[in-house]
Design an enzyme around this catalytic site. Structure first.
Site, PDB file in Angstrom:
ATOM      1  N   LYS A  39       0.873  -1.180   0.000  1.00  0.00           N
ATOM      2  CA  LYS A  39       0.000   0.000   0.000  1.00  0.00           C
ATOM      3  C   LYS A  39       0.908   1.229   0.000  1.00  0.00           C
ATOM      4  O   LYS A  39       1.731   1.395   0.906  1.00  0.00           O
ATOM      5  CB  LYS A  39      -0.886  -0.028   1.247  1.00  0.00           C
ATOM      6  CG  LYS A  39      -1.879   1.120   1.347  1.00  0.00           C
ATOM      7  CD  LYS A  39      -2.883   0.869   2.475  1.00  0.00           C
ATOM      8  CE  LYS A  39      -3.904   1.984   2.582  1.00  0.00           C
ATOM      9  NZ  LYS A  39      -4.924   1.735   3.599  1.00  0.00           N
ATOM     10  N   ASP A 179     -13.409   2.547   9.947  1.00  0.00           N
ATOM     11  CA  ASP A 179     -13.932   2.583   8.573  1.00  0.00           C
ATOM     12  C   ASP A 179     -14.491   1.196   8.263  1.00  0.00           C
ATOM     13  O   ASP A 179     -14.017   0.488   7.376  1.00  0.00           O
ATOM     14  CB  ASP A 179     -12.814   2.963   7.596  1.00  0.00           C
ATOM     15  CG  ASP A 179     -13.356   3.302   6.205  1.00  0.00           C
ATOM     16  OD1 ASP A 179     -14.587   3.416   6.052  1.00  0.00           O
ATOM     17  OD2 ASP A 179     -12.547   3.434   5.269  1.00  0.00           O
ATOM     18  N   ASN A 184     -13.263  -3.632   3.663  1.00  0.00           N
ATOM     19  CA  ASN A 184     -12.179  -3.632   4.646  1.00  0.00           C
ATOM     20  C   ASN A 184     -12.201  -4.849   5.559  1.00  0.00           C
ATOM     21  O   ASN A 184     -11.458  -4.924   6.534  1.00  0.00           O
ATOM     22  CB  ASN A 184     -12.232  -2.354   5.494  1.00  0.00           C
ATOM     23  CG  ASN A 184     -11.813  -1.140   4.699  1.00  0.00           C
ATOM     24  OD1 ASN A 184     -11.124  -1.276   3.688  1.00  0.00           O
ATOM     25  ND2 ASN A 184     -12.216   0.036   5.143  1.00  0.00           N
ATOM     26  N   ASP A 197      -7.074  -1.783   6.471  1.00  0.00           N
ATOM     27  CA  ASP A 197      -7.370  -0.354   6.338  1.00  0.00           C
ATOM     28  C   ASP A 197      -7.631   0.274   7.707  1.00  0.00           C
ATOM     29  O   ASP A 197      -8.703   0.830   7.959  1.00  0.00           O
ATOM     30  CB  ASP A 197      -8.583  -0.178   5.403  1.00  0.00           C
ATOM     31  CG  ASP A 197      -8.586   1.178   4.716  1.00  0.00           C
ATOM     32  OD1 ASP A 197      -7.668   1.974   4.975  1.00  0.00           O
ATOM     33  OD2 ASP A 197      -9.517   1.439   3.927  1.00  0.00           O
TER      34      ASP A 197
HETATM   35  N1  ADP Z   1      -3.298  -7.052   3.416  1.00  0.00           N
HETATM   36  C1  ADP Z   1      -4.187  -7.146   2.421  1.00  0.00           C
HETATM   37  N2  ADP Z   1      -4.580  -8.374   1.989  1.00  0.00           N
HETATM   38  C2  ADP Z   1      -5.451  -8.509   0.959  1.00  0.00           C
HETATM   39  N3  ADP Z   1      -5.984  -7.467   0.275  1.00  0.00           N
HETATM   40  C3  ADP Z   1      -5.641  -6.221   0.656  1.00  0.00           C
HETATM   41  C4  ADP Z   1      -4.734  -5.991   1.735  1.00  0.00           C
HETATM   42  N4  ADP Z   1      -4.567  -4.650   1.861  1.00  0.00           N
HETATM   43  C5  ADP Z   1      -5.332  -4.072   0.918  1.00  0.00           C
HETATM   44  N5  ADP Z   1      -5.973  -5.007   0.178  1.00  0.00           N
HETATM   45  C6  ADP Z   1      -6.891  -4.750  -0.961  1.00  0.00           C
HETATM   46  O1  ADP Z   1      -6.759  -3.411  -1.382  1.00  0.00           O
HETATM   47  C7  ADP Z   1      -7.981  -2.678  -1.155  1.00  0.00           C
HETATM   48  C8  ADP Z   1      -7.644  -1.272  -0.682  1.00  0.00           C
HETATM   49  O2  ADP Z   1      -6.831  -1.315   0.484  1.00  0.00           O
HETATM   50  P1  ADP Z   1      -7.185  -0.431   1.757  1.00  0.00           P
HETATM   51  O3  ADP Z   1      -6.124  -0.637   2.781  1.00  0.00           O
HETATM   52  O4  ADP Z   1      -8.577  -0.726   2.157  1.00  0.00           O
HETATM   53  O5  ADP Z   1      -7.017   1.037   1.157  1.00  0.00           O
HETATM   54  P2  ADP Z   1      -8.019   2.279   1.047  1.00  0.00           P
HETATM   55  O6  ADP Z   1      -7.665   3.130   2.210  1.00  0.00           O
HETATM   56  O7  ADP Z   1      -7.656   2.893  -0.253  1.00  0.00           O
HETATM   57  O8  ADP Z   1      -9.437   1.772   1.098  1.00  0.00           O
HETATM   58  C9  ADP Z   1      -8.737  -3.511  -0.138  1.00  0.00           C
HETATM   59  O9  ADP Z   1     -10.124  -3.301  -0.176  1.00  0.00           O
HETATM   60  C10 ADP Z   1      -8.341  -4.917  -0.540  1.00  0.00           C
HETATM   61  O10 ADP Z   1      -9.066  -5.344  -1.664  1.00  0.00           O
HETATM   62 MG    MG Z   2     -10.344   0.317   2.319  1.00  0.00          MG
END
Ligand code: ADP
Ligand code: MG
Length: 254
Positions: A39, A179, A184, A197
């Site tokens: 991320k 959130d 999430n 998240d």
């Molecule tokens: N550790 C993780 N394992 C699997 N999928 C992830 C992970 N981190 C993020 N994702 C994927 O990426 C998407 C966006 O990440 P997230 O941390 O929720 O960021 P944002 O703040 O942009 O919503 C998630 O909804 C998921 O699909």
């Molecule tokens: Mg998210």
């Protein structure tokens, strides 16, 4: 992306295949590898807290493990393990609302069992309203989305902020995700396998997560009233619509 990555992150990701994810809605960039997720986002309060929160939550809740967290200029990079299972907004769960609601309730109950002693962040209304004031002063506008809550009742974010300050509900402190929405949360084998998240997580009122859960459930199931009723049955609680509305309105300023 690889050219600009910090050295340590590059060591883990070089020559590995990845897919760019488009689900994130917060301006973060997500790169999915077979067993890890990167991320990348502009440095802000929430990205800083997310790294610390993930550390604190290890062993307390199913959350990704941090492989490497780096800051480079105004960017933050979080390389973490990939959570097993599927997001709750996956068709597998949307097509089985009973299971979906059960999982959402299970996730909330898991959060509420976390011992908040030593929790590094407080996300109570004192903090949230102060943050909201800064955002409004910074020129925040209502989302373009016609579904924006509050748009009909409040002329402007300033007006909404004032109302929120004047109608603060009493708070009942629990550990809060901050959130709590379908993308999430992950589940596998009919049980929650991970929370992600976590930039807004910390101690907060119990209705903060319930409210966003209701909003996300309604959004993803086409306002199915049965689902919302079932959620409160699973939680063994009666819905407090004033508080649900309050926290959904508050979220319009974030
Ligand atoms: N550790 C993780 N394992 C699997 N999928 C992830 C992970 N981190 C993020 N994702 C994927 O990426 C998407 C966006 O990440 P997230 O941390 O929720 O960021 P944002 O703040 O942009 O919503 C998630 O909804 C998921 O699909
Ligand atoms: Mg998210």
């Amino acid at each position: 992306m690889k050219r600009t990555l910090p050295e340590r992150i590059r060591e883990y990701t070089e020559h590995r295949e990845y897919r760019k994810d488009t689900i994130g809605r917060s301006g973060s960039e997500i790169f999915c590898f077979s067993d890890m997720v990167l991320k990348a986002e502009r440095e802000k309060n929430e990205s800083r807290s997310e790294h610390e929160m993930l550390r604190w939550l290890q062993g307390r809740l199913p959350v990704p493990e941090i492989i490497c967290a780096e800051k480079n200029g105004d960017m933050r990079y979080l390389l973490m393990t990939k959570v097993r299972g599927k997001m709750l907004c996956d068709e597998q769960y949307l097509s089985n609302p009973r299971l979906l609601v059960h999982l959402l309730a299970e996730g909330l109950k898991m959060l509420w069992t976390v011992d908040i002693n030593g929790c590094p962040f407080k996300r109570h209304l004192d903090y949230k309203l102060e943050q909201a004031s800064l955002r409004v002063a910074g020129g925040l506008e209502f989302d373009e989305d016609p579904d924006t809550y509050g748009r009909e009742e409040f002329e402007s974010p300033e007006e909404l902020l004032l109302w929120l300050k004047e109608h603060r509900p009493e708070e009942e402190t629990v550990f809060s995700h901050g959130d709590y929405c379908l993308p999430n949360l992950f589940a596998e084998d009919n049980t929650i396998s991970g929370f992600i998240d976590l930039g807004r997580a910390g101690t907060a009122d119990i209705w903060q997560d319930i409210a966003l859960c209701v909003r996300s459930l309604e959004y993803n199931t086409g306002k199915n009233e049965g689902c919302v009723n079932l959620l409160f049955e699973e939680l063994g609680m009666a819905p407090d619509w004033d508080k649900i509305r309050y926290y959904i309105l508050l979220d319009e300023l974030f």
